[in-house]
Design a protein around this motif. Structure first.
Motif, short mmCIF file in Angstrom:
data_model
loop_
_atom_site.label_atom_id
_atom_site.label_comp_id
_atom_site.label_asym_id
_atom_site.label_seq_id
_atom_site.Cartn_x
_atom_site.Cartn_y
_atom_site.Cartn_z
N MET A 1 0.83 -1.19 0.00
CA MET A 1 0.00 0.00 0.00
C MET A 1 0.87 1.25 0.00
SD MET A 1 -3.27 1.01 2.34
CE MET A 1 -2.54 1.83 3.73
N ILE A 4 1.38 3.01 -3.43
CA ILE A 4 0.20 3.56 -4.09
C ILE A 4 0.00 5.00 -3.64
CG2 ILE A 4 -2.30 3.34 -4.38
CD1 ILE A 4 -1.94 0.33 -3.78
N SER A 5 -0.05 5.90 -4.62
CA SER A 5 -0.29 7.31 -4.32
C SER A 5 -1.75 7.64 -4.52
CB SER A 5 0.55 8.20 -5.24
OG SER A 5 1.91 8.01 -4.98
N LEU A 6 -2.24 8.52 -3.69
CA LEU A 6 -3.62 8.98 -3.84
C LEU A 6 -3.70 10.01 -4.96
CD1 LEU A 6 -4.75 9.50 -0.13
CD2 LEU A 6 -5.63 7.82 -1.73
N TYR A 94 -1.15 10.24 5.83
CA TYR A 94 -1.32 9.85 4.42
C TYR A 94 -1.83 8.41 4.33
CZ TYR A 94 -0.40 9.76 -0.60
OH TYR A 94 -0.54 9.68 -1.97
N ALA A 95 -1.23 7.52 5.11
CA ALA A 95 -1.67 6.12 5.12
C ALA A 95 -3.11 6.03 5.61
CB ALA A 95 -0.75 5.28 6.00
N LYS A 98 -5.46 6.98 2.86
CA LYS A 98 -5.62 5.87 1.91
C LYS A 98 -6.65 4.87 2.46
CE LYS A 98 -0.94 5.68 0.01
NZ LYS A 98 0.24 4.80 -0.12
N TRP A 101 -10.31 6.11 2.16
CA TRP A 101 -10.98 5.93 0.86
C TRP A 101 -11.29 4.45 0.60
CZ3 TRP A 101 -13.40 9.83 -0.87
CH2 TRP A 101 -12.94 11.12 -0.60
#
Length: 183
Positions: A1, A4-6, A94-95, A98, A101
């Motif tokens: 994970m 993976i960038s948002l 940030y995590a 993720k 969402w």
């Protein structure tokens, strides 16, 4: 994970508190709107019931509060991300976003699976990871927001635990029974 960038829009949405709260409220309402007819219909009424089940009216009260709370938590998370000087807090925020969402997608999928498709087992396969992701998100954001998001996400964790029990019971008590066809 971690790799993976948002997409930037998923960071921009929670920056506006009204949009952060409104988005899950609107999509949650749209997802849940058709259920009012299903829960009064023959399919739902014919299901064997769990031993412990809240009154139907509770869902219309609890879910808007939970959707608003998760939206506010996403707003607090992006604020922590934008304002933190600590690299580890920024990474956690940030995590957590993720995970936010991911959980929102799983959450919005559950109602159509259970009520529209009448797939209690598939809904159970959705709500179990949903519950795990929400606990993980709550834990991850706790550090990033100095516990501020935990106040808003802990009730969601508790409700999803109870909802997982309900989903399991509906699946377990009704497995192997022929589905009632609605016309």
């Amino acid at each position: 994970m971690d790799s993976i960038s948002l997409p930037p829009i998923l960071l921009d949405i929670p920056r506006n508190a009204v949009v952060a709260i409104g988005l899950p409220l609107v999509f949650g309402s749209l997802s849940g709107y058709p259920t009012k007819d299903v829960v009064r219909g023959p399919w739902y009424m014919s299901l064997r019931r769990p031993r412990v089940e809240p009154p139907r009216a509770a869902f219309g009260i609890v879910w808007p509060i939970l959707y608003a709370s998760m939206g506010w938590a996403s707003h607090l998370a992006i604020r922590a991300y934008d304002q933190s000087l600590s690299p580890s807090s920024r990474m956690d925020a940030y995590a957590g976003l993720k995970l936010y969402w991911i959980q929102l997608g799983l959450n919005l999928a559950w109602t159509p699976l259970f009520f529209m498709a009448k797939q209690k087992g598939l809904a159970l396969l959705d709500i179990l990871p949903l519950t795990g992701v929400v606990y993980w998100m709550t834990y991850t954001l706790h550090h990033a927001t100095n516990g501020a998001t935990t106040l808003f996400l802990a009730p969601y964790c508790a409700w999803l635990t109870f909802a997982s029990y309900l989903n399991f019971e509906f699946w377990y008590l009704n497995r192997g029974r022929p589905e009632l066809k609605e016309f």
